[in-house]
Design a protein around this motif. Structure first.
Motif, PDB file in Angstrom:
ATOM      1  N   THR A 191      63.238  70.082  31.189  1.00 45.07           N
ATOM      2  CA  THR A 191      64.433  68.849  32.509  1.00 45.07           C
ATOM      3  C   THR A 191      63.479  68.900  34.155  1.00 45.07           C
ATOM      4  OG1 THR A 191      66.218  69.928  31.486  1.00 45.07           O
ATOM      5  CG2 THR A 191      66.690  69.467  34.044  1.00 45.07           C
ATOM      6  N   THR A 192      63.200  70.176  33.925  1.00 41.99           N
ATOM      7  CA  THR A 192      62.207  70.364  35.212  1.00 41.99           C
ATOM      8  C   THR A 192      61.105  69.305  35.063  1.00 41.99           C
ATOM      9  OG1 THR A 192      62.197  72.081  35.120  1.00 41.99           O
ATOM     10  CG2 THR A 192      60.560  71.520  37.131  1.00 41.99           C
ATOM     11  N   LYS A 193      60.340  68.953  34.150  1.00 41.41           N
ATOM     12  CA  LYS A 193      58.675  67.787  33.668  1.00 41.41           C
ATOM     13  C   LYS A 193      59.692  66.571  33.987  1.00 41.41           C
ATOM     14  CE  LYS A 193      55.865  65.752  30.141  1.00 41.41           C
ATOM     15  NZ  LYS A 193      55.799  66.566  28.466  1.00 41.41           N
ATOM     16  N   GLY A 194      60.958  65.954  34.026  1.00 48.33           N
ATOM     17  CA  GLY A 194      61.609  64.780  34.119  1.00 48.33           C
ATOM     18  C   GLY A 194      61.382  64.646  35.549  1.00 48.33           C
ATOM     19  N   VAL A 195      62.373  65.771  36.082  1.00 46.68           N
ATOM     20  CA  VAL A 195      62.575  65.996  37.670  1.00 46.68           C
ATOM     21  C   VAL A 195      61.895  65.725  37.943  1.00 46.68           C
ATOM     22  CG1 VAL A 195      63.841  67.128  39.478  1.00 46.68           C
ATOM     23  CG2 VAL A 195      64.612  66.662  36.957  1.00 46.68           C
ATOM     24  N   VAL A 196      60.300  65.930  37.594  1.00 47.94           N
ATOM     25  CA  VAL A 196      59.615  65.959  38.546  1.00 47.94           C
ATOM     26  C   VAL A 196      58.514  64.706  38.580  1.00 47.94           C
ATOM     27  CG1 VAL A 196      57.062  66.988  39.223  1.00 47.94           C
ATOM     28  CG2 VAL A 196      58.540  68.386  38.750  1.00 47.94           C
ATOM     29  N   LYS A 197      58.560  63.815  37.042  1.00 48.27           N
ATOM     30  CA  LYS A 197      58.368  62.977  37.019  1.00 48.27           C
ATOM     31  C   LYS A 197      59.611  61.363  37.565  1.00 48.27           C
ATOM     32  CE  LYS A 197      55.426  63.327  33.233  1.00 48.27           C
ATOM     33  NZ  LYS A 197      55.936  62.793  31.503  1.00 48.27           N
ATOM     34  N   GLY A 198      60.484  61.577  37.753  1.00 48.18           N
ATOM     35  CA  GLY A 198      61.404  61.191  38.338  1.00 48.18           C
ATOM     36  C   GLY A 198      61.206  60.857  40.157  1.00 48.18           C
ATOM     37  N   THR A 199      60.768  61.934  40.873  1.00 45.13           N
ATOM     38  CA  THR A 199      60.916  62.480  42.033  1.00 45.13           C
ATOM     39  C   THR A 199      59.327  61.406  42.399  1.00 45.13           C
ATOM     40  OG1 THR A 199      62.275  64.532  42.155  1.00 45.13           O
ATOM     41  CG2 THR A 199      59.937  63.863  43.750  1.00 45.13           C
ATOM     42  N   ALA A 200      58.160  61.744  41.945  1.00 44.50           N
ATOM     43  CA  ALA A 200      57.105  61.336  41.704  1.00 44.50           C
ATOM     44  C   ALA A 200      57.228  59.834  41.875  1.00 44.50           C
ATOM     45  CB  ALA A 200      56.308  60.984  40.781  1.00 44.50           C
TER      46      ALA A 200
END
Length: 66
Positions: free
Chosen positions: A35-44
């Motif tokens: 979940t955290t990995k997805g959020v970080v990629k989305g933010t980028a």
């Protein structure tokens, strides 16, 4: 005979519970990581969309030095 059965059951239940504890600990950790990995990629992606060429400062500094 009864003592051997009790010892066997203690060893068996300990082994089975160790597997359960492993699953209880690792599954939420994996979900949180993904979940955290997805959020970080989305933010980028959002940041790159808002600021398409964020390296302008480096290019401007290089052009001024030349």
């Amino acid at each position: 005979m009864k003592n051997i059965f009790v010892i066997f059951m203690l060893i068996f239940t300990t082994t089975v519970l160790t597997g359960c504890v492993h699953k209880i600990v690792t599954v939420p950790a994996k979900v949180a990581y993904k979940t955290t990995k997805g959020v970080v990629k989305g933010t980028a992606v959002v940041v790159k969309a808002v600021i398409p060429d964020g390296d302008d400062e480096k290019k401007d500094k290089k052009d001024k030095d030349d």
